[in-house]
Design a protein around this motif. Structure first.
Motif, PDB file in Angstrom:
ATOM      1  N   ARG A 141      43.672  52.365  35.129  1.00  0.00           N
ATOM      2  CA  ARG A 141      44.941  52.784  35.715  1.00  0.00           C
ATOM      3  C   ARG A 141      45.020  52.114  37.075  1.00  0.00           C
ATOM      4  NH1 ARG A 141      47.885  57.980  35.805  1.00  0.00           N
ATOM      5  NH2 ARG A 141      48.975  58.099  37.794  1.00  0.00           N
ATOM      6  N   ASP A 142      46.199  51.645  37.437  1.00  0.00           N
ATOM      7  CA  ASP A 142      46.337  51.022  38.752  1.00  0.00           C
ATOM      8  C   ASP A 142      47.054  51.970  39.705  1.00  0.00           C
ATOM      9  OD1 ASP A 142      45.938  49.194  40.698  1.00  0.00           O
ATOM     10  OD2 ASP A 142      47.307  47.675  39.912  1.00  0.00           O
ATOM     11  N   GLY A 143      46.767  51.768  40.973  1.00  0.00           N
ATOM     12  CA  GLY A 143      47.405  52.580  42.009  1.00  0.00           C
ATOM     13  C   GLY A 143      47.086  51.981  43.358  1.00  0.00           C
ATOM     14  N   GLY A 144      47.867  52.308  44.383  1.00  0.00           N
ATOM     15  CA  GLY A 144      47.699  51.651  45.681  1.00  0.00           C
ATOM     16  C   GLY A 144      47.105  52.512  46.767  1.00  0.00           C
ATOM     17  N   VAL A 162      31.158  43.197  42.115  1.00  0.00           N
ATOM     18  CA  VAL A 162      31.482  43.262  43.543  1.00  0.00           C
ATOM     19  C   VAL A 162      32.917  42.800  43.793  1.00  0.00           C
ATOM     20  CG1 VAL A 162      30.856  42.375  45.816  1.00  0.00           C
ATOM     21  CG2 VAL A 162      29.066  43.001  44.183  1.00  0.00           C
ATOM     22  N   ALA A 163      33.373  41.843  43.000  1.00  0.00           N
ATOM     23  CA  ALA A 163      34.743  41.342  43.191  1.00  0.00           C
ATOM     24  C   ALA A 163      35.756  42.450  42.961  1.00  0.00           C
ATOM     25  CB  ALA A 163      34.998  40.165  42.247  1.00  0.00           C
ATOM     26  N   ALA A 164      35.535  43.271  41.937  1.00  0.00           N
ATOM     27  CA  ALA A 164      36.462  44.372  41.668  1.00  0.00           C
ATOM     28  C   ALA A 164      36.428  45.394  42.800  1.00  0.00           C
ATOM     29  CB  ALA A 164      36.106  45.035  40.340  1.00  0.00           C
ATOM     30  N   LEU A 165      35.247  45.596  43.387  1.00  0.00           N
ATOM     31  CA  LEU A 165      35.148  46.530  44.514  1.00  0.00           C
ATOM     32  C   LEU A 165      35.864  45.986  45.748  1.00  0.00           C
ATOM     33  CD1 LEU A 165      31.412  47.611  44.197  1.00  0.00           C
ATOM     34  CD2 LEU A 165      33.415  49.059  43.803  1.00  0.00           C
ATOM     35  N   GLU A 166      35.676  44.694  46.002  1.00  0.00           N
ATOM     36  CA  GLU A 166      36.353  44.074  47.146  1.00  0.00           C
ATOM     37  C   GLU A 166      37.859  44.158  46.995  1.00  0.00           C
ATOM     38  OE1 GLU A 166      34.017  40.159  47.461  1.00  0.00           O
ATOM     39  OE2 GLU A 166      34.721  40.540  49.512  1.00  0.00           O
ATOM     40  N   ALA A 179      40.458  46.175  49.395  1.00  0.00           N
ATOM     41  CA  ALA A 179      41.590  45.490  50.030  1.00  0.00           C
ATOM     42  C   ALA A 179      42.922  46.085  49.595  1.00  0.00           C
ATOM     43  CB  ALA A 179      41.534  43.998  49.668  1.00  0.00           C
ATOM     44  N   ASP A 180      43.035  46.426  48.311  1.00  0.00           N
ATOM     45  CA  ASP A 180      44.330  46.868  47.769  1.00  0.00           C
ATOM     46  C   ASP A 180      44.625  48.333  48.061  1.00  0.00           C
ATOM     47  OD1 ASP A 180      44.441  44.335  46.741  1.00  0.00           O
ATOM     48  OD2 ASP A 180      44.002  44.918  44.660  1.00  0.00           O
ATOM     49  N   THR A 181      43.566  49.175  48.088  1.00  0.00           N
ATOM     50  CA  THR A 181      43.826  50.616  48.187  1.00  0.00           C
ATOM     51  C   THR A 181      43.269  51.237  49.461  1.00  0.00           C
ATOM     52  OG1 THR A 181      41.826  51.365  47.025  1.00  0.00           O
ATOM     53  CG2 THR A 181      43.715  50.731  45.659  1.00  0.00           C
ATOM     54  N   GLY A 182      42.319  50.596  50.113  1.00  0.00           N
ATOM     55  CA  GLY A 182      41.848  51.061  51.419  1.00  0.00           C
ATOM     56  C   GLY A 182      41.013  52.325  51.423  1.00  0.00           C
ATOM     57  N   ASN A 227      33.826  44.789  53.258  1.00  0.00           N
ATOM     58  CA  ASN A 227      35.071  45.429  53.674  1.00  0.00           C
ATOM     59  C   ASN A 227      34.867  46.939  53.672  1.00  0.00           C
ATOM     60  OD1 ASN A 227      37.645  46.157  54.267  1.00  0.00           O
ATOM     61  ND2 ASN A 227      38.565  45.404  52.359  1.00  0.00           N
ATOM     62  N   PRO A 228      34.198  47.442  54.690  1.00  0.00           N
ATOM     63  CA  PRO A 228      33.944  48.891  54.690  1.00  0.00           C
ATOM     64  C   PRO A 228      35.254  49.671  54.860  1.00  0.00           C
ATOM     65  CG  PRO A 228      33.168  47.882  56.725  1.00  0.00           C
ATOM     66  CD  PRO A 228      33.600  46.765  55.848  1.00  0.00           C
TER      67      PRO A 228
END
Lengths: 278, 315
Positions: free
Chosen positions: B191-194, B235-239, B243-246, B272-273
């Motif tokens: 599911r996507d969300g921001g 790790v790419a999905a986590l980054e 970035a996208d959801t903060g 990106n903590p």
């Protein structure tokens, strides 16, 4: 193979060269396990030259017999023997335990080719050998065998007895446990630290075919024992050899101080003199 | 158009035996070793089809793992099966006999996590993912449902090197009703969300999806990532999530301080903590039904949703 080991004198000459390599390697590295390497030298030399089906020119030959060095701290004798047999140059023995070497402190599977197991933590080799043996049987490799060399201190490990139980349960004929009973473990004599005797009765009770109290430094006795083991059917075979820790160097023999300590400069000179060819 | 009936709940462990049979029939050279739990792990179904390739080692996991390594050294792909807590019993063997020589031993351990339930604390592994993830060369995977379990077992059979696959005891809802989306080393976005990302594995994935639905009703849009592969971590999905959801929540049926939560935090700390919250286990469990055991640890949709609200509030 160009190595001459046909006559008793030639075989004895090989064991002296291997022992000199062992002392030289541990002295050079200032670390390593001399005592248990010298106690196993004769057992391994006879096995590799007269019984083990292997090919130094083709170390990954699939149908080879597997030699499993379960007492994986005794790499000096294994590397020395592999080099003498032509797996690699004896010059490389000087790199033992040095940065960048293939000759690591404890055994690493495939490094160098000819080493068929990873070891160091004691007690795993018999299990690993059992897996190899059952796989040989599954694959129909009728001429292939597995030989596992263990120490007597190693018999403290519970996993050894898990493997002993399972090997008998699976009737792992063609699996040979060779015990280098030198009577000394890391800290002290086995009878002081943890006696695992009577080993012969224990293996027999677990369902193994056992031959014990063998002279592990008499080359003819060793040869006869291996030959006898190959003739046994229906069960795994355990051969228990009485050996001398530090065999061949007078002041190391039966001496718990030389389990994992290198010789001093003077001790090195004396040892090499004692191991010189007559 | 009529909707197909929802598939019956199933346990992730149920896929093991049937999948191994199918894979061996399809030409994979499999050997299965077992430590007297083949009925519970479902591995015994393989024995019924291929008895000559199924080896029992009794209640002796250490011997089983080193022997499995021996089979692997002879060229076989070996599936070793037991319970997760008993897999931990053979840690040294996994380290030296399997991980160091990088052999094809695939340890599929069932009864992972507190959802093992009634058997109580000794049977509830809450440390296994930490233990297995600490071993270099090991892949570590946790399926979210029975469909993904089959896909993971297939990936393990066809990918060189050691695997640890943790399956679960209880029957749980099927998430991937249209087929598995599993790709080794990749998170799957359910599911996507921001506003926040919920990273979950195993039985917490379905609970994360439910939590996201609850959050949506409050106006918080959550991305849900099924992190079925824990090692190597995506790790790419986590980054991208950071970035996208903060804000990120990690939910797992395991100790957070050594589990997926710790690994996600480790990955993001230098990249990106962002605010993170964790849902997991912090103590040994006790006897209860599987769903009660999860509730006692706060491993519920509401527990996940509350962590998400906290993470969002810290942005």
């Amino acid at each position: 193979m160009t190595l001459a080991t046909e006559t008793p004198a030639e075989l004895a000459g090989l064991t002296r060269r291997v022992r000199r390599h062992v002392v030289q390697m541990v002295y050079g590295a200032k670390s390593g396990h001399i005592g248990g390497s010298l106690s196993a030298t004769d057992l391994m030399s006879v096995l590799y030259t007269k019984f083990l089906r292997h090919d130094p020119e083709n170390p990954f030959w699939h149908e080879r017999d597997r030699f499993i060095m379960s007492k994986g701290h005794c790499t000096p004798v294994h590397y020395a023997l592999l080099a003498e047999l032509g797996y690699f140059s004896t010059d490389e023995l000087a790199t033992f335990r040095r940065k960048g070497t293939r000759l690591q402190g404890h055994s690493i599977l495939g490094k160098p080719p000819g080493v068929d197991n990873t070891a160091g933590a004691l007690g795993m080799g018999l299990s690993f050998g059992l897996g190899l043996r059952l796989a040989q049987r599954l694959q129909g490799l009728e001429d292939s065998r597995v030989w596992v060399l263990m120490g007597d201190g190693e018999q403290n490990e519970g996993q050894v007895w898990e493997a002993a139980m399972a090997a008998a349960h699976h009737r792992a004929e063609g699996l040979f446990a060779v015990i280098d009973r030198n009577g000394i473990q890391n800290d002290d004599f086995t009878k002081t630290t943890m006696s695992s005797e009577p080993l012969d009765e224990k293996y027999r009770a677990f369902g193994w075919t056992v031959l014990s109290d063998l002279d592990g430094h008499d080359l003819k006795t060793i040869e006869q024992a291996y030959s006898w083991a190959l003739d046994q059917r229906g069960a795994p075979v355990c051969l228990i050899f009485d050996t001398v820790k530090g065999k061949g160097v007078s002041f190391m023999e039966h001496n718990p101080s030389f389990h994992g300590a290198p010789p001093s400069d003077d001790e090195f000179k004396t040892a090499m003199a004692e191991l010189a060819d007559a | 158009m009529t909707t197909a009936p929802a598939p019956a709940p199933a346990a992730t462990r149920e896929a093991v035996g049937p999948t191994l049979i199918r894979l061996h029939q399809a030409g994979n050279d499999l050997v299965v070793v077992d430590a007297d739990l083949g009925k519970s792990t479902s591995a015994r179904k393989f024995r019924d089809e291929f008895p000559e390739r199924f080896f029992t080692f009794g209640v002796a996991e250490q011997n089983m793992i080193s022997a499995a390594a021996g089979f692997a050294a002879m060229g076989h792909t070996v599936f070793a099966t037991t319970f997760a807590v008993f897999a931990e019993h053979a840690f040294d063997q996994l380290r030296m006999s399997v991980a160091q020589p990088n052999l094809d031993v695939k340890l599929v351990a069932s009864h992972g996590g507190v959802s093992t339930g009634e058997d109580g604390a000794s049977a509830q592994s809450i440390e296994d993912i930490a233990a297995m993830s600490s071993l270099p060369n090991f892949h570590v995977c946790v399926p979210a449902d029975v469909v993904e379990s089959e896909a993971i077992i297939e990936a393990a059979a066809t990918t060189p090197g050691p695997f640890y696959v943790r399956t679960a005891r209880p029957k749980t809802p099927v998430i991937y009703t249209d087929g598995a989306r599993f790709e080794l080393g990749k998170a799957h976005m359910l599911r996507d969300g921001g506003d926040v990302t919920i990273v979950a594995c195993g039985l917490l994935v379905e609970r994360a999806v439910t939590a996201a639905e609850h959050l949506a009703a409050e106006g918080i849009e959550a991305r849900v990532l099924n992190m079925a592969t824990i090692r190597p971590l995506d790790v790419a999905a986590l980054e991208a999530a950071a970035a996208d959801t903060g804000a990120i929540v990690v939910a797992e049926e395991h100790l957070n301080h050594t589990g997926l939560a710790a690994m996600c935090a480790h990955a993001l700390a230098t990249r990106n903590p962002v605010p993170m919250e964790f849902v997991g286990v912090d103590r040994y469990g006790e006897s209860a039904t599987w769903s009660e055991a999860l509730e006692m640890m706060g491993l519920t949709p509401e527990g996940v949703a509350q962590a998400a609200r906290q993470a969002v509030a810290r942005k």
